[in-house]
Design an enzyme around this catalytic site. Structure first.
Site, short mmCIF file in Angstrom:
data_model
loop_
_atom_site.label_atom_id
_atom_site.label_comp_id
_atom_site.label_asym_id
_atom_site.label_seq_id
_atom_site.Cartn_x
_atom_site.Cartn_y
_atom_site.Cartn_z
N THR A 94 10.25 31.26 -1.56
CA THR A 94 11.06 30.64 -0.60
C THR A 94 12.63 30.72 -1.01
OG1 THR A 94 9.29 28.64 -0.32
CG2 THR A 94 11.62 28.25 0.63
N LYS A 170 9.61 28.87 6.87
CA LYS A 170 9.21 28.17 5.76
C LYS A 170 10.06 27.15 5.10
CE LYS A 170 7.10 27.07 1.97
NZ LYS A 170 6.87 28.03 0.80
N LYS A 239 15.67 22.01 -4.04
CA LYS A 239 16.22 23.36 -3.52
C LYS A 239 15.95 23.63 -2.22
CE LYS A 239 13.66 26.98 -4.34
NZ LYS A 239 12.71 27.64 -3.49
#
Length: 294
Positions: A94, A170, A239
């Site tokens: 990711t 995602k 994150k």
């Protein structure tokens, strides 16, 4: 087809295990040696460096934590330059939308192919070969590597020719998960304030209105306050929400709830929960409510 795999965390180990079970020739590299030795016992080969691994691979798969580590491991090391012409790099991490665009441009200059293929699923899902894999890149290349992706997942979801599109999907999915955890925590805080325990409340809603895998899985963890070992660490969750906020800023799409979730994650990190599963994010509004009642 010679496959190289970089990044043997909880996800990577399970994914390599599935590739080996499917009979693929897999060579691995990881910063720490223990996962490498574990997979060698299952039939994988070990590489001395990312560069040497890339040079000998027709398909290079990477599953690394973030933009910075991907850049250091693949770009600064010269690994991508060592990839052969027409070789394919499948990045299953990711990463940010901008970084994905940059990687695609770099591969084009180098003459290799780039496919973004981030996954939906936790380490136990990866180990069972049940991941859902979002894929974006040149259609002919995605078609060529689909059998490899299918060895690691139950379904491949192509979303377009531009690799960053897979990362947008995602990032959006992870933002929805973080929002779901936050909303469950807030709803639990409301119920507990009125005398209804979280176990009762979450049992009801995850069996009826929210009888979906994400709510049921995370709801169970919240009900049991069971946040270790972490499948998705709180720090990684911050994150990913940060990536969503960054993408929203770049495209000028407001994400009003994003700031709330980000601040709750920061509060969780401040109380020392960085290594817990991000399901522990639910404890932030619950704990806040308890403090307010004092």
């Amino acid at each position: 087809m010679k496959i190289g795999f970089v990044g043997l965390g909880g996800m990577g180990q399970g994914m390599v295990g599935q590739l080996l079970e499917a009979g693929h020739d897999v060579t691995v590299w990881n910063r720490s040696k223990a996962p490498v030795e574990k997979l060698e016992a299952k039939g994988a080969k070990a590489a001395e460096s990312p560069r040497k691994l890339a040079k000998s691979s027709e398909i290079l798969i990477t599953m690394l934590p973030d933009d910075s580590i991907v850049h250091g491991t693949l770009v600064e090391s010269g690994a991508l330059e060592a990839l052969g012409k027409q070789a394919v790099h499948i990045n299953m991490a990711t990463v940010s939308v901008g970084f994905a665009r940059g990687l695609a441009a770099l591969h084009k200059r180098l003459g290799s192919h780039y496919v973004a293929a981030p996954v939906l699923g936790r380490p136990d899902v990866a180990a069972a070969g049940k991941l859902n894999i979002i894929a974006a890149g040149e259609s002919a290349v995605v078609e060529r590597i689909t059998p490899i992706l299918e060895a690691m997942g139950q379904k491949v979801w192509p979303v377009g020719e531009a690799p960053e599109l897979a990362n947008v999907v995602k990032i959006g999915a992870n933002f929805m998960l973080a929002s779901a955890i936050e909303s469950m925590g807030e709803a639990c805080a409301l119920n507990e304030a009125h005398g209804v325990g979280r176990d009762t409340f979450l049992d009801i809603v995850t069996s009826t209105l929210f009888a979906a895998p994400a709510y049921q899985g995370y709801g169970k963890m919240i009900r049991e306050a069971s946040y270790t070992p972490a499948g998705m660490k709180m720090a990684w969750g911050l994150k990913d929400v940060g990536l969503a906020m960054q993408a929203s800023h770049d495209s000028r799409v407001p994400l009003p709830f994003g700031g709330i979730v980000r601040d709750s994650l920061l509060e969780a990190l401040a109380r020392g929960d960085g290594d817990k599963d991000w399901a522990a994010l639910a404890e932030t509004p619950i704990g806040r409510a308890h403090l307010d009642k004092r």
